[in-house]
Design an enzyme around this catalytic site. Structure first.
Site, PDB file in Angstrom:
ATOM      1  N   LYS A 152       8.357  -7.525  -4.513  1.00 17.05           N
ATOM      2  CA  LYS A 152       7.590  -7.230  -5.311  1.00 17.05           C
ATOM      3  C   LYS A 152       6.631  -6.122  -6.066  1.00 17.05           C
ATOM      4  O   LYS A 152       6.746  -5.643  -5.048  1.00 17.05           O
ATOM      5  CB  LYS A 152       6.271  -8.650  -4.309  1.00 17.05           C
ATOM      6  CG  LYS A 152       4.695  -8.693  -5.470  1.00 17.05           C
ATOM      7  CD  LYS A 152       3.707  -8.762  -4.427  1.00 17.05           C
ATOM      8  CE  LYS A 152       3.019  -7.262  -4.582  1.00 17.05           C
ATOM      9  NZ  LYS A 152       2.477  -7.424  -5.994  1.00 17.05           N
ATOM     10  N   GLU A 227       6.862   3.353   4.203  1.00 20.47           N
ATOM     11  CA  GLU A 227       6.811   4.584   3.263  1.00 20.47           C
ATOM     12  C   GLU A 227       5.225   4.576   3.106  1.00 20.47           C
ATOM     13  O   GLU A 227       4.410   4.136   1.831  1.00 20.47           O
ATOM     14  CB  GLU A 227       7.679   4.292   1.960  1.00 20.47           C
ATOM     15  CG  GLU A 227       8.810   4.530   2.771  1.00 20.47           C
ATOM     16  CD  GLU A 227       9.240   6.196   3.462  1.00 20.47           C
ATOM     17  OE1 GLU A 227       8.757   6.693   3.254  1.00 20.47           O
ATOM     18  OE2 GLU A 227      10.625   5.723   3.870  1.00 20.47           O
ATOM     19  N   CYS A 261       3.876  10.545  -3.874  1.00 21.71           N
ATOM     20  CA  CYS A 261       3.935  10.720  -2.075  1.00 21.71           C
ATOM     21  C   CYS A 261       3.870  12.124  -2.189  1.00 21.71           C
ATOM     22  O   CYS A 261       3.999  12.316  -0.710  1.00 21.71           O
ATOM     23  CB  CYS A 261       4.264   9.527  -1.567  1.00 21.71           C
ATOM     24  SG  CYS A 261       6.182   9.196  -2.051  1.00 21.71           S
ATOM     25  N   GLU A 351      -5.767  11.747   0.384  1.00 21.52           N
ATOM     26  CA  GLU A 351      -4.355  11.823  -0.552  1.00 21.52           C
ATOM     27  C   GLU A 351      -4.825  11.976  -2.469  1.00 21.52           C
ATOM     28  O   GLU A 351      -6.285  10.451  -1.789  1.00 21.52           O
ATOM     29  CB  GLU A 351      -3.443  11.178  -0.839  1.00 21.52           C
ATOM     30  CG  GLU A 351      -2.153  10.774  -1.110  1.00 21.52           C
ATOM     31  CD  GLU A 351      -1.718   9.273  -1.315  1.00 21.52           C
ATOM     32  OE1 GLU A 351      -1.636   8.476  -0.652  1.00 21.52           O
ATOM     33  OE2 GLU A 351      -0.316   9.811  -0.928  1.00 21.52           O
TER      34      GLU A 351
HETATM   35  P1  NAD Z   1      -1.378  -0.308  -2.986  1.00 23.42           P
HETATM   36  O1  NAD Z   1      -0.546   0.234  -1.403  1.00 23.42           O
HETATM   37  O2  NAD Z   1      -2.445  -0.424  -3.753  1.00 23.42           O
HETATM   38  O3  NAD Z   1      -0.097  -0.882  -3.231  1.00 23.42           O
HETATM   39  C1  NAD Z   1       1.141  -1.213  -3.080  1.00 23.42           C
HETATM   40  C2  NAD Z   1       2.251  -2.432  -3.534  1.00 23.42           C
HETATM   41  O4  NAD Z   1       1.640  -3.093  -2.056  1.00 23.42           O
HETATM   42  C3  NAD Z   1       1.969  -3.092  -4.131  1.00 23.42           C
HETATM   43  O5  NAD Z   1       3.041  -4.102  -4.523  1.00 23.42           O
HETATM   44  C4  NAD Z   1       0.697  -3.897  -4.228  1.00 23.42           C
HETATM   45  O6  NAD Z   1       0.213  -5.245  -5.042  1.00 23.42           O
HETATM   46  C5  NAD Z   1       0.784  -4.092  -2.682  1.00 23.42           C
HETATM   47  N1  NAD Z   1      -0.385  -4.828  -1.603  1.00 23.42           N
HETATM   48  C6  NAD Z   1      -1.436  -4.665  -1.833  1.00 23.42           C
HETATM   49  N2  NAD Z   1      -2.331  -5.266  -1.468  1.00 23.42           N
HETATM   50  C7  NAD Z   1      -1.135  -5.811   0.147  1.00 23.42           C
HETATM   51  C8  NAD Z   1      -1.842  -6.602   0.068  1.00 23.42           C
HETATM   52  N3  NAD Z   1      -2.733  -6.928   0.924  1.00 23.42           N
HETATM   53  N4  NAD Z   1      -0.647  -7.045   0.977  1.00 23.42           N
HETATM   54  C9  NAD Z   1       1.043  -7.063   0.701  1.00 23.42           C
HETATM   55  N5  NAD Z   1       0.808  -6.465  -0.899  1.00 23.42           N
HETATM   56  C10 NAD Z   1      -0.344  -5.651  -0.708  1.00 23.42           C
HETATM   57  O7  NAD Z   1      -0.190   1.803  -3.015  1.00 23.42           O
HETATM   58  P2  NAD Z   1      -0.336   2.032  -4.952  1.00 23.42           P
HETATM   59  O8  NAD Z   1      -1.816   2.205  -5.417  1.00 23.42           O
HETATM   60  O9  NAD Z   1       0.779   0.848  -5.700  1.00 23.42           O
HETATM   61  O10 NAD Z   1       0.922   2.992  -4.571  1.00 23.42           O
HETATM   62  C11 NAD Z   1      -0.120   4.198  -4.511  1.00 23.42           C
HETATM   63  C12 NAD Z   1       0.597   4.825  -2.853  1.00 23.42           C
HETATM   64  O11 NAD Z   1       2.204   4.972  -2.224  1.00 23.42           O
HETATM   65  C13 NAD Z   1      -0.573   6.085  -2.210  1.00 23.42           C
HETATM   66  O12 NAD Z   1      -0.608   6.187  -0.746  1.00 23.42           O
HETATM   67  C14 NAD Z   1       1.263   6.776  -1.812  1.00 23.42           C
HETATM   68  O13 NAD Z   1       1.046   7.871  -1.289  1.00 23.42           O
HETATM   69  C15 NAD Z   1       2.530   5.910  -1.361  1.00 23.42           C
HETATM   70  N6  NAD Z   1       3.812   5.717  -2.125  1.00 23.42           N
HETATM   71  C16 NAD Z   1       4.466   5.961  -1.109  1.00 23.42           C
HETATM   72  C17 NAD Z   1       5.751   6.494  -0.998  1.00 23.42           C
HETATM   73  C18 NAD Z   1       6.490   7.140   0.067  1.00 23.42           C
HETATM   74  O14 NAD Z   1       7.788   7.063   0.111  1.00 23.42           O
HETATM   75  N7  NAD Z   1       6.104   7.575   1.337  1.00 23.42           N
HETATM   76  C19 NAD Z   1       6.052   6.786  -2.433  1.00 23.42           C
HETATM   77  C20 NAD Z   1       5.472   6.335  -3.051  1.00 23.42           C
HETATM   78  C21 NAD Z   1       4.325   5.291  -3.234  1.00 23.42           C
END
Ligand code: NAD
Length: 449
Positions: A152, A227, A261, A351
């Site tokens: 997804k 992650e 991240c 962050e």
């Molecule tokens: P997000 O948590 O809003 O979304 C990530 C994914 O989760 C998306 O596909 C979203 O549709 C899905 N999602 C959202 N709500 C959900 C729910 N209730 N149930 C299941 N899935 C759900 O994050 P974002 O805004 O897309 O990305 C930014 C964040 O990701 C930042 O905090 C960043 O640090 C983190 N990030 C971490 C890494 C790592 O490897 N540690 C890498 C890239 C990004």
């Protein structure tokens, strides 16, 4: 309906049906049906299919880079590098298929052996900042271990994952092994987390949603790899090569417009060289080329959305140490920004996920380590020093999953990547990722009687 924009122009580049619960269930059912045959594919054949997928990614390198650049607003040079890594990831896991295996353990009265079994259907939920790259980090080991997947992507950036799924079919990976659902996190994502036929969730995203994943997964004791967010430190000691550290620091936080991240968004500088370093850092940041992502020379593009730009802007009040140039619009632009901060300031603790870095002075090594560790997160980080003993001493003392000395780099195909503390758990990349997509089975065979 999911409307997909180009963040640099605000133009609509695609409109897609959003998957609801029913469509997500159908994808899980397809993955479940494909599992028995996929797990039974001989290792050499599974490796060949993954290698073919890697080759197809290479053959479509420019097309995938253009999709990623247009959908995320990232500079084309960065997108090309990322797609190059995607191909390497599939090559790596093609090579890993028959190198991840069990063992025999000496016991009395028989033979004890372990097997690495696939988990079944795994749900892979990825964010919008490195859509294709992060998808490959999960798909590679998941497929190598014999799992089938439902991927997804984030609602904002589904296009490259859809193209990758087409390439997987073209590579000969059987129908049903790789499924993509484009839908809202709260609907399609949540359904994957709760679905009884999904054995594991590989999640990358915010710490907040990571908490929801853990809660939702508890209902069926799903395995999870998380992650999550970061607030990493870039620690510059007075004995460092200051010119080199200052030239590198902007790329450690403004790459991908800070939507990374691993961004080293806390720049900790030894007080005795703070003023000199700040001067060098401002000069280096001024040189960042911000603008049209399609331009080969561009180093920083826009943010991913208008809403995200608002969040980023909310972190900066007062006059920053430096604010760069950014186009007026259209597009979700935000300038590279340097602010001076204290360890307790919001900008030094939360962050931002945008091009804003906080400069913080420290007195000595002990204080540097204390400030670096004074964070809920622990994902990446850097240390700059010419003193080898100190480099390793501080590297061991900082509570983080990935750290580099005299470098910005965090991610390599063959080395483990993942967080400490609220940055998550489990490891991606390298051979370590295979642990998260397989279960150990122990079998004892009596040789008596
Ligand atoms: P997000 O948590 O809003 O979304 C990530 C994914 O989760 C998306 O596909 C979203 O549709 C899905 N999602 C959202 N709500 C959900 C729910 N209730 N149930 C299941 N899935 C759900 O994050 P974002 O805004 O897309 O990305 C930014 C964040 O990701 C930042 O905090 C960043 O640090 C983190 N990030 C971490 C890494 C790592 O490897 N540690 C890498 C890239 C990004």
């Amino acid at each position: 309906m999911t409307t997909v924009l180009n963040p640099a122009t605000e133009e609509v580049i695609a409109e897609l049906e959003s998957a609801g619960v029913e469509e997500t269930d159908a994808a899980v059912a397809r993955a479940r049906a494909a599992f028995p045959a996929w797990r039974a594919v001989a290792p050499a054949d599974r490796a060949r299919l993954l290698r073919r997928l890697a080759t197809l990614v290479e053959e479509h390198h420019e097309e995938l880079s253009q999709i990623e650049s247009a959908n995320v607003g990232k500079p084309i040079s960065g997108a090309r590098g990322e797609v190059g890594m995607v191909a390497q990831v599939f090559h790596f896991y093609a090579g890993a298929v028959d190198k991840h295996h069990g063992e025999t353990i000496p016991v009395a009265g028989g033979i004890d052996m372990t097997f690495r079994e696939p988990l079944g259907v795994v749900g892979l939920i990825v964010p919008w900042n490195f859509p294709l790259n992060i998808s490959s980090w999960k798909l590679g080991p998941a497929l190598a271990c014999g799992n089938t997947v439902v991927l997804k992507p984030a609602e904002l950036t589904p296009l490259s994952a859809l193209r990758l799924a087409e390439l997987a079919l073209e590579a000969g990976i059987p129908e049903g092994v790789v499924n993509v659902v484009v839908g809202k996190g709260s609907v399609a994502g949540q359904r994957l987390i709760e679905h009884p036929d999904v054995a594991k969730i590989g999640f990358t995203g915010s710490t907040e949603v990571g908490q929801q994943v853990m809660r939702g997964a508890a209902g069926t004791i799903k395995r999870v790899t998380l992650e999550l967010g970061g607030k990493s430190a870039n620690v510059v000691f007075a004995d460092a090569d200051l010119e080199r550290a200052a030239a590198a620091a902007p790329y450690a936080v403004f790459d991908n417009a800070g939507q990374d991240c691993c961004a080293r968004s806390r720049i900790l500088v030894e007080a005795s060289v703070y003023d000199r370093f700040a001067e060098l850092l401002v000069e280096a940041t001024r040189k960042l080329r911000v603008g049209d992502p399609r331009d080969e020379a561009t180093e920083m593009g826009p943010l991913v959305s208008a809403a995200h730009r608002e969040t980023v802007a909310s972190f900066v009040d007062g006059e920053p140490l430096f604010r760069g140039d950014a186009p007026d619009g259209p597009g979700f632009w935000y300038p590279a920004t340097l602010v001076e901060a204290r360890p307790d300031d919001r900008i030094a603790r939360e962050e931002v996920f945008g091009p804003v870095a906080a400069l913080i002075p420290f007195r000595d090594e002990e204080e540097a380590v204390r400030i670096a560790n004074d964070s809920d997160y622990g994902l990446s980080g850097s240390i700059w020093t010419e003193n080898g003993g100190r480099a390793l001493r501080v590297a061991r003392a900082i509570e983080t999953g990935v750290l580099s000395i005299n470098s910005n780099s965090s991610v390599r195909v063959s080395t483990p990547f993942g967080g400490f503390k609220q940055s998550g758990f489990g490891r991606e990349l390298g051979m370590h990722a295979l642990e998260g997509y397989s279960e150990i089975k122990n079998v004892y065979y009596s040789t008596e009687g």
